[in-house]
Design an enzyme around this catalytic site. Sequence first.
Site, PDB file in Angstrom:
ATOM      1  N   SER A  47      22.414 -32.077 -11.444  1.00  0.00           N
ATOM      2  CA  SER A  47      22.947 -30.909 -10.750  1.00  0.00           C
ATOM      3  C   SER A  47      21.890 -30.394  -9.783  1.00  0.00           C
ATOM      4  CB  SER A  47      23.279 -29.820 -11.759  1.00  0.00           C
ATOM      5  OG  SER A  47      22.075 -29.294 -12.272  1.00  0.00           O
ATOM      6  N   LYS A  48      22.236 -29.301  -9.144  1.00  0.00           N
ATOM      7  CA  LYS A  48      21.341 -28.714  -8.135  1.00  0.00           C
ATOM      8  C   LYS A  48      19.915 -28.500  -8.653  1.00  0.00           C
ATOM      9  CE  LYS A  48      24.515 -25.758  -6.251  1.00  0.00           C
ATOM     10  NZ  LYS A  48      24.978 -24.443  -6.297  1.00  0.00           N
ATOM     11  N   ARG A  49      19.826 -28.189  -9.935  1.00  0.00           N
ATOM     12  CA  ARG A  49      18.510 -27.933 -10.520  1.00  0.00           C
ATOM     13  C   ARG A  49      17.564 -29.127 -10.350  1.00  0.00           C
ATOM     14  NH1 ARG A  49      18.088 -28.193 -15.614  1.00  0.00           N
ATOM     15  NH2 ARG A  49      20.115 -29.129 -15.942  1.00  0.00           N
ATOM     16  N   HIS A  50      18.146 -30.304 -10.247  1.00  0.00           N
ATOM     17  CA  HIS A  50      17.310 -31.498 -10.165  1.00  0.00           C
ATOM     18  C   HIS A  50      16.912 -31.842  -8.737  1.00  0.00           C
ATOM     19  CE1 HIS A  50      19.562 -32.059 -14.015  1.00  0.00           C
ATOM     20  NE2 HIS A  50      18.331 -32.250 -14.414  1.00  0.00           N
ATOM     21  N   GLY A  51      17.296 -31.016  -7.794  1.00  0.00           N
ATOM     22  CA  GLY A  51      16.951 -31.317  -6.395  1.00  0.00           C
ATOM     23  C   GLY A  51      18.213 -31.632  -5.620  1.00  0.00           C
TER      24      GLY A  51
END
Length: 486
Positions: free
Chosen positions: A253-257
Site C-alpha cells: 500500500s501507500k505506506r510502502h512507497g
Amino acid sequence: MSVKVRFAPSPTGHLHIGGARTALFNYLFAKKNKGTFLVRIEDTDLARSSNESEQVIINDLKWLGINWDEGIEKGGENGPYRSTERKEIYKKYIDKLIEEEKAYYCYCTQEELEEERKKLEENNSDMLGYSGKCKNLTPDKREEYEKEGRKPTVRLRVPENITIKIDDKVRGNVEFESNGVGDFIIVKSDGIPVYNFAVTIDDYLMGITHVIRAEEHLSNTPRQILIYDALGFEKPQFAHVSLILGHDRTKMSKRHGSTWVEQYREAGYLPEAIVNFLALMGWSPETEEEFFTIDELTEQFSLDRVSKNPAVFDNEKLNWMNGQYVKNAPIERVTDLAILHLIKAGLINEDQAKSKYEWLKKVVNSVKNGLAYAGQVVEKVSVFFNDEISPENDEALEVLKGDRVLELMEVLLKKVREADAIDDEFGKGIFKIIQKETGIKGKNLFMPIRVMLTGQMHGPEMIDIIPILGRDEVIKRIEMMKEKYL
Ligand code: GLU
C-alpha cells in the site's frame, strides 16, 4: 481452441503495480500461446469510475509496452468494451434467468436485509447473508411492492448444499460451499448488473479461455461459476495470482512507497525495467538469469512457474535493476528523461533544454552509471548548476587542506589557462599530465581536484567534470576555494 485472455481494470484510480503485473502475465500468456490479449473496462461501479482514470490506466499499459489485440480503443467483434455500454447485452441474460426462474426480483430494503442478517447470525445459520425471503413472491405481493415504489434487485437462485469446485491453475483445487454464498444480487436496484454478473457475461461472450487475475478475486469466483452454470455457459480456466506484499510482508500500500505505475514513470524509471521486475514477482524463470526483454519473457512464460506464495516488492532490487537499464540506455534517452526533472527542479528552463542540449548530455553522462532512475539526476548534478560551492563536510575540507593541494591547484590552473580547448580529450588527459609533472597520483590526485571543483567527496565521473564546467568556471572555482580555504 486458441488461447484468449483479458485484463479488465475498473477505472476507479491509477494502475496499481499489482494490476500492471496481472496485465503483464495475461499479455505474456497470450503471446506465448499465440493467442489473443483483450483489454476491456469494467466500470460497473458508477460512483467511483471516471474517464480520467480509464485514460491513465490505458496510457500506463501502453507505456509499459503491454499492448492488446482487441478491446478498448482497438475495437473488435465482441464490443463494446466498457461494461456500462453493454447494459442491453446483460439485460438479455438477466431476463433469461428470470424467465427460467433461476433468478428472482428481491424487494427487500437495506434495513430489512440488515435485520435479517442479524437474525440469521443469532440462529447460527450457515445461510449467510440472505434468507431467501423474496424467493417465492406471489404476483400479488410483487405488485404491492411495485406500487410502494420499491425498486427491486435481482438475485441468483443458488442451489443449496452443493460444493463449488475450482481447478485453479495457480492455486490448485479450491472449494466453496454454496450455502456460504447464498442467493446473491446480480443486478442492483438501479438496474446496473454487479461486477460478478458483468464479468461472467463478458468473459463468456468475448470467448475468454483463461481468467488470470489477482488472488483477491478468488472469493468472487464461486459466484461467477454459479452464473456460468445457471446460464449453461462453458467455463474458462481460472488462475489467481498471489498478492504483492510490501517489505514488511503486509499487503502493498501507500505506506510502502510508490504503488502506481504512474509514480514510477514520473520518477524516471524505464518501462522495460519495470516489466522485467514485475515479471519476476511471482513468476520464476527456469534459469538463474534476471534480465529479460518483454519478448524473452514471452518465450519463457508459463503459468506452471507462477508461485502460490505472495511476492514481496523489493524496492532496492527494482532500483538496482532499473539502474542497470539506465546504464545501458542510449545517453539521449536518459538525457531526455533527466531534462524533465531538471526543468521541474528549476535548474534549467525549456529554452536551455534545447540550446544547451549537447552540454546537458555530458552532464547526464557524468552520473549515468550511478543513477537508479532519472529523477535522481537533480541531486547528483546540482554541482554543475550551482557555483556557490564549498566543502560539503569536514572530511572534504581536510582533503582541501592536504599536502601539496595548493601546488595541484596552481598546476591545474596553468594547464587550464594554457589549453587550446577544454574538451573531452583534455578532461581525459589532464590527470596523466599532472601526475607526470608533480608525481602526485591516485587518490591524492583525484580527491583534491574533485573537492576543489565540486566541494564533494563523491559525485560525477572525474574525467567529465572539467569539460562540463569549462575553462572560466574551473578557474573561478579553484581561485575561490584557494582564497577561502587555503
Ligand atoms: N475489474 C476487476 C478489477 O479491477 C477485475 C476483475 C477480473 O479480472 O475479473 O479488479
